[in-house]
Design an enzyme around this catalytic site. Structure first.
Site, PDB file in Angstrom:
ATOM      1  N   GLY A  40      -6.945  17.282 -27.712  1.00 29.74           N
ATOM      2  CA  GLY A  40      -7.610  17.121 -25.823  1.00 29.74           C
ATOM      3  C   GLY A  40      -5.939  18.075 -25.198  1.00 29.74           C
ATOM      4  N   ASP A 171      -5.233   1.494   8.886  1.00 31.41           N
ATOM      5  CA  ASP A 171      -4.326   1.075   8.704  1.00 31.41           C
ATOM      6  C   ASP A 171      -2.765   1.292   9.508  1.00 31.41           C
ATOM      7  OD1 ASP A 171      -3.637   2.958   7.249  1.00 31.41           O
ATOM      8  OD2 ASP A 171      -4.291   1.941   5.605  1.00 31.41           O
ATOM      9  N   LYS A 194      -5.374  -4.226   8.595  1.00 23.36           N
ATOM     10  CA  LYS A 194      -6.116  -3.760   6.652  1.00 23.36           C
ATOM     11  C   LYS A 194      -4.893  -4.548   6.179  1.00 23.36           C
ATOM     12  CE  LYS A 194      -6.325  -0.273   3.690  1.00 23.36           C
ATOM     13  NZ  LYS A 194      -6.108   0.748   3.348  1.00 23.36           N
TER      14      LYS A 194
HETATM   15  C1  R5P Z   1      -4.135   3.819   2.505  1.00 22.18           C
HETATM   16  O1  R5P Z   1      -2.859   3.476   2.781  1.00 22.18           O
HETATM   17  C2  R5P Z   1      -4.827   5.024   2.214  1.00 22.18           C
HETATM   18  O2  R5P Z   1      -4.423   5.707   3.658  1.00 22.18           O
HETATM   19  C3  R5P Z   1      -6.600   4.871   2.057  1.00 22.18           C
HETATM   20  O3  R5P Z   1      -6.997   4.495   3.036  1.00 22.18           O
HETATM   21  C4  R5P Z   1      -6.734   5.176   0.912  1.00 22.18           C
HETATM   22  O4  R5P Z   1      -6.201   4.897  -0.307  1.00 22.18           O
HETATM   23  C5  R5P Z   1      -8.333   4.457   0.490  1.00 22.18           C
HETATM   24  O5  R5P Z   1      -8.914   4.364  -0.387  1.00 22.18           O
HETATM   25  P1  R5P Z   1     -10.077   3.399  -0.282  1.00 22.18           P
HETATM   26  O6  R5P Z   1     -11.510   5.084  -0.067  1.00 22.18           O
HETATM   27  O7  R5P Z   1     -10.106   3.019  -2.347  1.00 22.18           O
HETATM   28  O8  R5P Z   1      -9.732   2.787   0.183  1.00 22.18           O
END
Ligand code: R5P
Length: 324
Positions: A40, A171, A194
């Site tokens: 690998g 978020d 979030k």
């Molecule tokens: C988080 O803080 C990032 O900005 C993205 O919102 C996150 O990584 C997205 O991850 P997922 O699609 O798994 O919710």
């Protein structure tokens, strides 16, 4: 005009992107041999002299993140031992950057660890796109550029010629990104409240801002499992948004992202080609916007020692005209 001692090298993570840049810049890709030993381990050899050259390696650390990162490090090492003038690691998607702080005791900060690894391997400079949080740039003790794709996405939104729009951050961490979009598009913003009860699980309960009757454009850096974006879309519709579009720079699309996106009420999912997205990961509503022109210009200007600010200003001027 690119000088004679300019070299462009592609890793295996996103050859299509490297070929796009090479075509636009009208330069050949420097041949490299990349193969795996039976256990690998990765073997890389640059197949022509790079002595005294300004070398750019394009290699996102997209899935498989650790394997592609290791390949990047080995490529940098192979180059470092071949006496180039300068090595620039072009990492369109910088994996591991989401672990940028300790949120619980005894956790690592991989964004810093990986920055150290790239620097110790021998890179003189890095070019990245939309790293998770801008301060990750400071984890590098070598010059680093963190380019955003706001003008590319804002142009896409402007082309829709919609009246009542709202730019949404999925978020609190993404609020400044949403604000930058909103400024260009002269639109209001909203923020989704979030929480992450555990890794890769997104829980949303509230929307800060008014989305009622508006077309919502969620803007994010990454769509990984698509939990954040699909949860955000559902709550936006619950709070009265007319329709929802989702835009993210990096389409990681780990399972069950495709299934979630296909089942969601999101109208279109837009990502760039920082990551090469295989057919099976392409959701039916997926649209791709290429970073090839922007990346090519960045590579060219970095080589020539010219600033990028004027390029962004010009792109913003065009969008401004469109939305007037
Ligand atoms: C988080 O803080 C990032 O900005 C993205 O919102 C996150 O990584 C997205 O991850 P997922 O699609 O798994 O919710």
């Amino acid at each position: 005009m690119l000088k004679e001692h300019f070299k462009l090298i592609s890793g295996t993570a996103n050859r299509k992107l490297s070929e796009g840049v090479a075509n636009l810049l009208k330069v050949p890709l420097t041949p490299v041999e990349i193969k795996r030993f039976h256990d690998g381990e990765i073997y890389c050899r640059v197949l022509e002299s790079v002595r005294g050259c300004d070398v750019f390696i394009i290699q996102p650390t997209s899935p498989d993140a650790s394997l592609n990162l290791m390949e990047l490090l080995i490529l940098i090492d192979a180059l470092k031992r071949s006496s180039p003038d300068k090595i620039t690691a072009v990492i369109p998607y910088y994996g591991y950057c989401r672990q940028d702080k300790k949120t619980k005791p005894r956790e690592p900060i991989t964004a810093k660890l990986v920055a150290n690894m790239i620097t110790i391997a021998g890179a003189d400079r890095v070019i990245m796109f939309d790293v998770h949080v801008a301060q990750v740039q400071g984890f590098f003790d070598i010059p680093s550029d963190n380019l955003d794709v706001i003008p590319l996405f804002a142009d896409y939104i402007a082309d829709k010629k919609l009246k009542d729009i709202v730019i949404v951050s999925p978020d609190a961490g993404g609020a400044s990104r949403a604000r930058s979009f909103a400024k260009v598009l002269n639109a209001p913003i909203a923020i989704i409240d979030k929480r992450r009860p555990e890794q890769n699980v997104a829980a949303v309960e509230n929307v800060i801002g008014n989305v009622k009757g508006r077309t919502a454009f969620i803007v994010d850096d990454i769509i990984d499992t698509a939990g954040s974006i699909t949860e955000a879309a559902s709550i936006l519709l619950k709070f009265g948004a007319k329709e929802v579009y989702a835009l993210a720079t990096h389409g990681v699309f780990s399972s069950p992202a495709v299934d979630r996106l296909n089942k969601s009420q999101i109208k279109e999912v837009v990502v760039t080609d920082t990551i090469d997205i295989p057919k099976e990961k392409r959701a039916s509503k997926l649209k791709l916007i290429s970073i090839v022109p922007l990346l090519s210009e960045t590579v060219k200007r970095t080589h020539e020692g010219l600033p990028m600010g004027v390029v962004y200003e010009e792109m913003y001027r065009k969008i401004e005209k469109k939305i007037k």
